[in-house]
Design a protein around this motif. Structure first.
Motif, PDB file in Angstrom:
ATOM      1  N   GLY A  64       0.805  -1.211   0.000  1.00 39.04           N
ATOM      2  CA  GLY A  64       0.000   0.000   0.000  1.00 39.04           C
ATOM      3  C   GLY A  64       0.841   1.265   0.000  1.00 39.04           C
ATOM      4  O   GLY A  64       2.060   1.231  -0.178  1.00 39.04           O
ATOM      5  N   ALA A  65       0.180   2.389   0.215  1.00 41.96           N
ATOM      6  CA  ALA A  65       0.845   3.692   0.157  1.00 41.96           C
ATOM      7  C   ALA A  65       1.859   3.837   1.284  1.00 41.96           C
ATOM      8  O   ALA A  65       1.578   3.488   2.436  1.00 41.96           O
ATOM      9  CB  ALA A  65      -0.193   4.810   0.236  1.00 41.96           C
ATOM     10  N   ARG A  66       3.048   4.346   0.939  1.00 40.88           N
ATOM     11  CA  ARG A  66       4.108   4.585   1.914  1.00 40.88           C
ATOM     12  C   ARG A  66       4.771   5.908   1.591  1.00 40.88           C
ATOM     13  O   ARG A  66       4.845   6.328   0.443  1.00 40.88           O
ATOM     14  CB  ARG A  66       5.155   3.458   1.881  1.00 40.88           C
ATOM     15  CG  ARG A  66       4.638   2.143   2.407  1.00 40.88           C
ATOM     16  CD  ARG A  66       5.610   1.001   2.173  1.00 40.88           C
ATOM     17  NE  ARG A  66       6.850   1.125   2.933  1.00 40.88           N
ATOM     18  CZ  ARG A  66       6.963   0.891   4.231  1.00 40.88           C
ATOM     19  NH1 ARG A  66       5.902   0.556   4.938  1.00 40.88           N
ATOM     20  NH2 ARG A  66       8.138   0.985   4.850  1.00 40.88           N
ATOM     21  N   THR A  67       5.275   6.566   2.627  1.00 37.70           N
ATOM     22  CA  THR A  67       5.962   7.836   2.446  1.00 37.70           C
ATOM     23  C   THR A  67       7.437   7.598   2.144  1.00 37.70           C
ATOM     24  O   THR A  67       7.966   6.501   2.354  1.00 37.70           O
ATOM     25  CB  THR A  67       5.850   8.694   3.709  1.00 37.70           C
ATOM     26  OG1 THR A  67       6.564   8.044   4.781  1.00 37.70           O
ATOM     27  CG2 THR A  67       4.389   8.887   4.124  1.00 37.70           C
ATOM     28  N   LEU A 181      -1.111  -0.822  -7.591  1.00 37.70           N
ATOM     29  CA  LEU A 181      -1.417   0.153  -6.551  1.00 37.70           C
ATOM     30  C   LEU A 181      -0.147   0.641  -5.876  1.00 37.70           C
ATOM     31  O   LEU A 181       0.031   1.844  -5.635  1.00 37.70           O
ATOM     32  CB  LEU A 181      -2.357  -0.464  -5.506  1.00 37.70           C
ATOM     33  CG  LEU A 181      -2.712   0.440  -4.308  1.00 37.70           C
ATOM     34  CD1 LEU A 181      -3.410   1.704  -4.780  1.00 37.70           C
ATOM     35  CD2 LEU A 181      -3.588  -0.321  -3.313  1.00 37.70           C
ATOM     36  N   ASP A 182       0.767  -0.281  -5.581  1.00 34.92           N
ATOM     37  CA  ASP A 182       2.026   0.109  -4.939  1.00 34.92           C
ATOM     38  C   ASP A 182       2.853   0.994  -5.854  1.00 34.92           C
ATOM     39  O   ASP A 182       3.467   1.975  -5.409  1.00 34.92           O
ATOM     40  CB  ASP A 182       2.829  -1.133  -4.550  1.00 34.92           C
ATOM     41  CG  ASP A 182       2.270  -1.830  -3.319  1.00 34.92           C
ATOM     42  OD1 ASP A 182       1.254  -1.364  -2.783  1.00 34.92           O
ATOM     43  OD2 ASP A 182       2.850  -2.846  -2.901  1.00 34.92           O
ATOM     44  N   SER A 184       1.824   3.035  -8.323  1.00 34.95           N
ATOM     45  CA  SER A 184       1.250   4.373  -8.466  1.00 34.95           C
ATOM     46  C   SER A 184       1.405   5.192  -7.191  1.00 34.95           C
ATOM     47  O   SER A 184       1.678   6.395  -7.241  1.00 34.95           O
ATOM     48  CB  SER A 184      -0.229   4.280  -8.862  1.00 34.95           C
ATOM     49  OG  SER A 184      -0.985   3.585  -7.897  1.00 34.95           O
ATOM     50  N   SER A 185       1.278   4.551  -6.025  1.00 33.97           N
ATOM     51  CA  SER A 185       1.385   5.285  -4.766  1.00 33.97           C
ATOM     52  C   SER A 185       2.819   5.737  -4.511  1.00 33.97           C
ATOM     53  O   SER A 185       3.056   6.844  -4.015  1.00 33.97           O
ATOM     54  CB  SER A 185       0.861   4.448  -3.604  1.00 33.97           C
ATOM     55  OG  SER A 185       1.659   3.293  -3.398  1.00 33.97           O
ATOM     56  N   ARG A 186       3.810   4.907  -4.867  1.00 32.80           N
ATOM     57  CA  ARG A 186       5.193   5.329  -4.623  1.00 32.80           C
ATOM     58  C   ARG A 186       5.640   6.364  -5.632  1.00 32.80           C
ATOM     59  O   ARG A 186       6.437   7.249  -5.295  1.00 32.80           O
ATOM     60  CB  ARG A 186       6.124   4.130  -4.550  1.00 32.80           C
ATOM     61  CG  ARG A 186       6.430   3.381  -5.799  1.00 32.80           C
ATOM     62  CD  ARG A 186       7.268   2.146  -5.483  1.00 32.80           C
ATOM     63  NE  ARG A 186       6.579   1.237  -4.576  1.00 32.80           N
ATOM     64  CZ  ARG A 186       7.154   0.215  -3.945  1.00 32.80           C
ATOM     65  NH1 ARG A 186       8.422  -0.048  -4.132  1.00 32.80           N
ATOM     66  NH2 ARG A 186       6.465  -0.557  -3.129  1.00 32.80           N
ATOM     67  N   GLU A 188       3.680   8.694  -6.747  1.00 34.01           N
ATOM     68  CA  GLU A 188       3.111   9.910  -6.165  1.00 34.01           C
ATOM     69  C   GLU A 188       3.961  10.424  -5.012  1.00 34.01           C
ATOM     70  O   GLU A 188       4.237  11.625  -4.900  1.00 34.01           O
ATOM     71  CB  GLU A 188       1.686   9.632  -5.674  1.00 34.01           C
ATOM     72  CG  GLU A 188       0.993  10.848  -5.081  1.00 34.01           C
ATOM     73  CD  GLU A 188      -0.423  10.543  -4.617  1.00 34.01           C
ATOM     74  OE1 GLU A 188      -1.079  11.480  -4.102  1.00 34.01           O
ATOM     75  OE2 GLU A 188      -0.871   9.398  -4.764  1.00 34.01           O
ATOM     76  N   ALA A 189       4.439   9.516  -4.149  1.00 37.59           N
ATOM     77  CA  ALA A 189       5.233   9.925  -2.990  1.00 37.59           C
ATOM     78  C   ALA A 189       6.560  10.550  -3.421  1.00 37.59           C
ATOM     79  O   ALA A 189       6.961  11.607  -2.900  1.00 37.59           O
ATOM     80  CB  ALA A 189       5.480   8.724  -2.080  1.00 37.59           C
TER      81      ALA A 189
END
Length: 276
Positions: A64-67, A181-182, A184-186, A188-189
């Protein structure tokens, strides 16, 4: 197989060689195999630690999303699990950004940092490229994303010459690439990564900002600008090799590393134990 643990994330890592610890952090794909061309060279000089990022390879998947700071804390967990208190860091693209974030978050842990084809703040061209890649992933699926990936990473002539190897590599990629999902979220981060200029100026860690002139994904001027902002930054421009220059031009890449590491080795040889 050894694993480091960071919260609920398990991170697969491997250790090779002896000497001061050097941790290698790959780019968006996140797997340690990216560094295979450099392993023989680096393990002659360092105790080399490689690892799969969270969401990739043999590490925990679908995280999932991570900073960016969470990715940096993963790197710290691997360093500590390997038995070291501090380490030199060699990172490609977002792997280099992760090392920079760790240097900012945990002073004293990072002894030196190489950021290959990375950035201190994403410019419009980087954002445009990632936008295209993410639209391919979302609209056409993982196969299309993988098919297009070499266009952003390598020079056209190199792609032509190594087409068979690239297609074989693409066939194995779904086994270890992060989930959609991982990914695209990374993206973005890391596109949001923009540390305060004052923090960069105060950083006293030696940092090599290593760029390639024909990088299609990350303009070399991003590395030049970052080196100028850093308190102890060095800029080096390679003439050819694209975004994945460590693969396409390993001799030039390793020569740049050698020039950077030589004076660092001389300055740390008297105060670093062999395992750290």
């Amino acid at each position: 197989m050894p694993y480091a643990v960071n919260g609920n994330i398990s991170l697969h890592y491997e250790v090779r060689g002896e000497g001061e610890t050097l941790i290698l952090s790959s780019g968006l794909g996140g797997t340690s195999g990216y560094w295979q061309p450099q392993m023989e060279y680096l393990s002659r000089r360092f105790r080399v630690v490689t690892y799969d990022h969270a969401g990739s390879g043999k590490s925990s998947r679908s995280v999932g999303a991570r900073t960016v700071s969470q990715f940096a804390s993963d790197m710290l967990a691997v360093i500590r699990a390997s038995g070291a208190e501090h380490a030199h860091v060699l990172g490609h693209a977002v792997g280099g950004i992760t090392g920079l974030q760790l240097a900012l978050d945990a002073p004293g842990v990072v002894r030196s940092l190489v950021m290959g084809n990375a950035w201190g703040e994403a410019d419009p061209h980087i954002a445009r490229c990632f936008s295209v890649r993410m639209k391919l992933l979302e609209d056409s699926g993982l196969d299309a994303y993988i098919e297009a990936q070499p266009l952003f990473l390598y020079p056209a002539t190199w792609i032509s010459e190594y087409d068979r190897e690239l297609r074989a590599k693409a066939g194995r990629m779904p086994e270890h690439i992060p989930s959609s999902l991982d990914l695209s979220s990374r993206v973005e981060a890391f596109l949001k990564f923009a540390p305060p200029p004052g923090d960069l100026a105060r950083l006293d860690v030696p940092v090599l900002c290593l760029a390639t002139k024909d990088d299609m994904l990350v303009p070399w001027t991003c590395s030049q600008r970052l080196a100028q902002q850093l308190g102890n930054g060095i800029f080096k421009l390679l003439p050819w090799g694209g975004h994945g220059s460590s693969e396409t031009a390993p001799e030039d890449f390793e020569a740049a590393l050698e020039a950077f590491y030589q004076p660092i080795g001389e300055s740390t040889s008297n105060d670093c134990p062999s395992h750290s």
